[in-house]
Design a protein around this motif. Structure first.
Motif, PDB file in Angstrom:
ATOM      1  N   PHE B  65      -1.054   2.834  -6.282  1.00  0.00           N
ATOM      2  CA  PHE B  65      -0.772   2.944  -4.685  1.00  0.00           C
ATOM      3  C   PHE B  65       0.377   3.730  -4.169  1.00  0.00           C
ATOM      4  O   PHE B  65       0.918   3.693  -3.137  1.00  0.00           O
ATOM      5  CB  PHE B  65      -0.647   1.274  -4.391  1.00  0.00           C
ATOM      6  CG  PHE B  65      -1.756   1.104  -3.490  1.00  0.00           C
ATOM      7  CD1 PHE B  65      -2.881   0.637  -4.041  1.00  0.00           C
ATOM      8  CD2 PHE B  65      -2.044   1.106  -2.026  1.00  0.00           C
ATOM      9  CE1 PHE B  65      -3.918   0.088  -3.508  1.00  0.00           C
ATOM     10  CE2 PHE B  65      -3.077   0.710  -1.289  1.00  0.00           C
ATOM     11  CZ  PHE B  65      -3.953   0.078  -2.014  1.00  0.00           C
ATOM     12  N   THR B 245       5.312   8.206   2.615  1.00  0.00           N
ATOM     13  CA  THR B 245       4.903   6.867   3.025  1.00  0.00           C
ATOM     14  C   THR B 245       3.653   6.547   2.424  1.00  0.00           C
ATOM     15  O   THR B 245       2.877   6.913   1.986  1.00  0.00           O
ATOM     16  CB  THR B 245       4.576   6.632   4.645  1.00  0.00           C
ATOM     17  OG1 THR B 245       3.647   7.788   4.945  1.00  0.00           O
ATOM     18  CG2 THR B 245       5.909   7.024   5.467  1.00  0.00           C
ATOM     19  N   PHE B 246       3.525   4.933   2.577  1.00  0.00           N
ATOM     20  CA  PHE B 246       2.438   4.513   2.141  1.00  0.00           C
ATOM     21  C   PHE B 246       0.948   4.561   2.598  1.00  0.00           C
ATOM     22  O   PHE B 246       0.219   4.682   1.938  1.00  0.00           O
ATOM     23  CB  PHE B 246       3.104   2.898   2.418  1.00  0.00           C
ATOM     24  CG  PHE B 246       1.872   1.675   2.307  1.00  0.00           C
ATOM     25  CD1 PHE B 246       1.293   1.504   1.181  1.00  0.00           C
ATOM     26  CD2 PHE B 246       1.387   1.132   3.587  1.00  0.00           C
ATOM     27  CE1 PHE B 246       0.506   0.422   0.992  1.00  0.00           C
ATOM     28  CE2 PHE B 246       0.420   0.154   3.444  1.00  0.00           C
ATOM     29  CZ  PHE B 246      -0.020  -0.177   2.355  1.00  0.00           C
ATOM     30  N   ALA B 247       1.257   5.175   3.884  1.00  0.00           N
ATOM     31  CA  ALA B 247      -0.019   5.671   4.443  1.00  0.00           C
ATOM     32  C   ALA B 247      -0.742   6.662   3.718  1.00  0.00           C
ATOM     33  O   ALA B 247      -2.008   7.067   3.656  1.00  0.00           O
ATOM     34  CB  ALA B 247       0.082   6.240   5.938  1.00  0.00           C
ATOM     35  N   GLY B 250      -2.391   5.454   0.671  1.00  0.00           N
ATOM     36  CA  GLY B 250      -3.652   4.931   1.044  1.00  0.00           C
ATOM     37  C   GLY B 250      -4.598   5.966   1.178  1.00  0.00           C
ATOM     38  O   GLY B 250      -5.934   5.947   0.709  1.00  0.00           O
ATOM     39  N   GLU B 251      -4.237   6.951   2.148  1.00  0.00           N
ATOM     40  CA  GLU B 251      -5.478   8.056   2.629  1.00  0.00           C
ATOM     41  C   GLU B 251      -5.897   8.549   1.371  1.00  0.00           C
ATOM     42  O   GLU B 251      -7.355   8.875   1.250  1.00  0.00           O
ATOM     43  CB  GLU B 251      -4.889   8.998   3.450  1.00  0.00           C
ATOM     44  CG  GLU B 251      -4.773   8.314   4.838  1.00  0.00           C
ATOM     45  CD  GLU B 251      -4.047   9.041   5.754  1.00  0.00           C
ATOM     46  OE1 GLU B 251      -3.575  10.092   5.472  1.00  0.00           O
ATOM     47  OE2 GLU B 251      -3.530   8.690   6.583  1.00  0.00           O
ATOM     48  N   ASN B 289      -5.482   5.692  12.212  1.00  0.00           N
ATOM     49  CA  ASN B 289      -5.494   4.608  11.387  1.00  0.00           C
ATOM     50  C   ASN B 289      -6.792   3.634  11.250  1.00  0.00           C
ATOM     51  O   ASN B 289      -7.496   3.315  10.455  1.00  0.00           O
ATOM     52  CB  ASN B 289      -4.293   3.687  11.510  1.00  0.00           C
ATOM     53  CG  ASN B 289      -3.298   3.985  10.714  1.00  0.00           C
ATOM     54  OD1 ASN B 289      -3.518   4.648   9.540  1.00  0.00           O
ATOM     55  ND2 ASN B 289      -2.039   3.387  10.931  1.00  0.00           N
TER      56      ASN B 289
END
Lengths: 297, 347
Positions: B65, B245-247, B250-251, B289
């Motif tokens: 992640f 970032t975590f976004a 994830g993407e 999102n």
């Protein structure tokens, strides 16, 4: 010496919301074996619901709004368990994990659609706004309320898990799902219940931090609490509620000490601790090396 | 392409991958220009990022992640090198970025792989989050400001001045990198990775050094992710903490999952679909999102094998009802048990 008391109380108060989030996460992990990323979304929605429902500064209105936030998020949690996690359970942990992440993104998006992108703030309840002095140490009233509330929730969870028949079923399912099924426990219903409890707790935690920080669209806000909560459940041992309590309180105090002693390092303490733990005790404080899940012993 | 693939020389050397990229490089500028071509450029960098992530997630079966850590590391390495020496060649920067990320990843993996499954995923997330925090705490990383002006990075003697030049350059780099990854997937090392994914305990019994395979997969994945990050940085001209970032982490998993990781081309399709749908949807939804989340939900629930599994599923449905759980990973109990065994066996 007087500072120590302040640091201790502030640290405990910071640890409380993280414990509340983490206890739900660790319960859900115990029963469903999912690290529920969507908890960050539940948390955020709890905070937003509070900002919409609170009226005035009275104590009753505040805690009423906290309760509404918890219940609202609980409904979201039940719906998500039925729609998302139940179909995914058979597909294995990785897929559930990604499903949880998808749900997290969708909930963040939903929060923006409903509440917009403007940051919102909430005042402290009037009765808890001030601070008082004990033995020369200044202590915030809200901090004390948080610590008390954390204690109440910890005791409540302990009673629920160890003294009720629901608790016994939850422990049975998390110990051995197949065996529990064979004994006639309705595992699906227990899973949904645990999910509901976890979501309720996340909503309450979100509502409780509303006066402390500004609530916005918040990838940052939800990760600020969700990541420490993940770390807390790893350090405490996956599936262990007492572990989550001890780890959350210890890390809250540690962070508070570091914030005072070396502000440059604040924010890193959680990461440092989890790294040390994984090097020397990967199963966590209360976890057993065979990963069988222990709860509320 | 399938005809080409049958020729032994072509299929062994992966020539069809290079030919495919060359064809795409020539055709796209005829069909698109301006901002649309730029979206394709971005999509191609994400193609490399997704394929690199798939090395870990798809081939080796490790869920990370924190891919943004390496993506961002590549971008920041390039920015720092450019700040120090604006005359340095862009290719050298890419190689340095890949090396930095690869070494950091290998060191990180050595200790993070003491855990497995969900805890490992959280640790990778922690790594990305620590780097993100560092960009704000370390002075020379410029905090929220980040770095600007990376358009000026010199390729073959001068900066890239047009969208078209950027397109050719990106396609060339991505083409070569994806080709290298294709060769890796067909090599014995690639087979070892899949063996480790399918059954680490059996792989260990066959003499595969499970830990070593996992660590090298992590390093390779990180190195190519860093190249993708550096390409994005150069294309957009800006590097900011947003890339860590975590976004982002994830993407890129979303991209892999949309396409499906069972075939090499899966993440390629996924990345293109993700970037284009984000671009198109950002006009409709204010925030992408919710769209990415819903798309991922639908895929995870309805089509766990991704788009590449679609033809097989359709064919299977025509013949008979597909056997349940055919494409699904093994049930959780079995997976955790074998993870534990390997962990103890290899340590």
């Amino acid at each position: 010496m007087n500072d120590l008391l302040t640091i201790l109380v502030t640290g405990l108060a910071q640890g409380v919301p993280i414990f509340i989030v983490a206890s739900g996460l660790t319960l859900i992990y115990g029963v469903l074996h999912v690290l529920n990323f969507a908890h960050g979304g539940f948390f955020l929605i709890g905070a937003f619901i509070l900002t919409s429902t609170i009226q005035g500064g009275s104590l009753g209105s505040f805690f009423g709004a906290v309760l509404i936030a918890g219940l609202g998020v609980m409904i979201v949690g039940i719906v998500s368990e039925l729609l998302v996690f139940r179909p995914l359970y058979k597909a294995g942990p990785t897929v559930s994990f990604l499903g949880a992440f998808a749900l997290f993104l969708a909930l963040l998006g939903l929060a923006i659609v409903v509440w917009g992108t403007n940051p919102r703030t909430v005042r402290y309840p009037d009765a808890l706004d001030g601070s008082f002095t004990v033995a020369g140490a200044r202590i915030g009233e809200y901090d004390v309320a948080m610590v008390v509330l954390g204690g109440v929730i910890a005791v409540g969870l302990w009673l629920l898990l160890s003294k009720t028949s629901l608790g016994m079923r939850v422990r049975a399912v998390s110990h051995d799902r197949t065996m529990a099924l064979a004994l006639g426990i309705r595992v699906g219903r227990v899973s949904t219940t645990v999910f509901a409890i976890g979501a309720f707790l996340a909503g309450v935690a979100g509502a409780l931090i509303a006066p402390v920080s500004s609530i916005d669209e918040g990838l940052a806000l939800s990760t600020d609490y969700m990541l420490p909560a993940f770390i807390v459940i790893i350090v405490g041992g996956l599936g262990s509620v007492p572990g989550a309590l001890v780890a959350a309180m210890a890390l809250g105090v540690l962070e508070s000490v570091i914030f005072r002693a070396a502000p440059d390092l604040s924010g890193f303490s959680y990461y440092l601790v989890v790294a040390l733990f994984l090097m020397f005790r990967p199963q966590g404080l209360f976890g057993s090396s065979s990963r069988s899940i222990q709860m509320a012993r | 392409m399938t005809v080409l693939e049958r020729l032994p020389l072509v299929s062994r050397s992966g020539l069809h991958v290079l030919i495919g990229f060359a064809a795409v490089a020539m055709v796209m500028p005829l069909l698109f220009s301006g901002s649309q071509l730029f979206t394709w450029t971005t999509a191609l960098a994400w193609v490399l990022f997704a394929t690199a992530t798939s090395v870990l997630f798809g081939w080796t079966g490790l869920l990370s992640f924190g891919q943004a850590a390496f993506f961002g590391m590549g971008a920041y390495t390039m920015a720092l090198l450019y700040e120090r020496d604006p005359e340095m060649s862009g290719f050298v920067m890419l190689v340095v970025a890949a090396l930095v990320a690869g070494v950091v990843a290998a060191l990180f993996a050595l200790f993070a792989l003491r855990t497995s499954g969900a805890e490992f995923a959280i640790l990778t997330l922690v790594l990305a989050q620590v780097l993100w925090l560092l960009t704000y705490r370390v002075d020379w990383l410029n905090g929220e400001e980040g770095f600007h002006g990376l358009f000026g990075v010199k390729i073959l003697g001068g900066p890239l001045t047009s969208d078209l030049q950027l397109w050719y350059y990106t396609t060339a780099v991505v083409g070569v990198c994806v080709w290298l990854l294709w060769l890796l997937s067909r090599s014995t090392a690639g087979q070892a990775m899949r063996a480790v994914r399918d059954d680490p305990w059996r792989a260990a019994a066959l003499g595969i050094r499970v830990r070593r395979v996992q660590v090298s997969a992590f390093a390779v994945s990180a190195a190519f992710s860093a190249v993708a990050g550096a390409l994005i940085a150069q294309g957009q001209g800006v590097v900011s903490p947003g890339m860590l970032t975590f976004a982002i982490s994830g993407e890129i998993l979303v991209a892999c999952l949309i396409g499906g990781t069972s075939k090499f081309i899966g993440p390629v399709i996924g990345a293109v679909v993700l970037i284009w749908s984000q671009t198109l949807m950002s006009n409709i939804f204010h925030e992408s999102n919710i769209f990415v989340g819903l798309l991922l939900l639908v895929i995870v629930i309805a089509l766990p094998g991704g788009f590449v599994s679609l033809p097989g599923r359709l064919a299977g449905r025509r013949r008979r009802r597909p056997a349940k759980g055919e494409s699904a990973p093994p049930p959780s109990g079995a997976a955790t048990a074998s993870d534990d065994l390997v962990e103890e066996g290899v340590r």
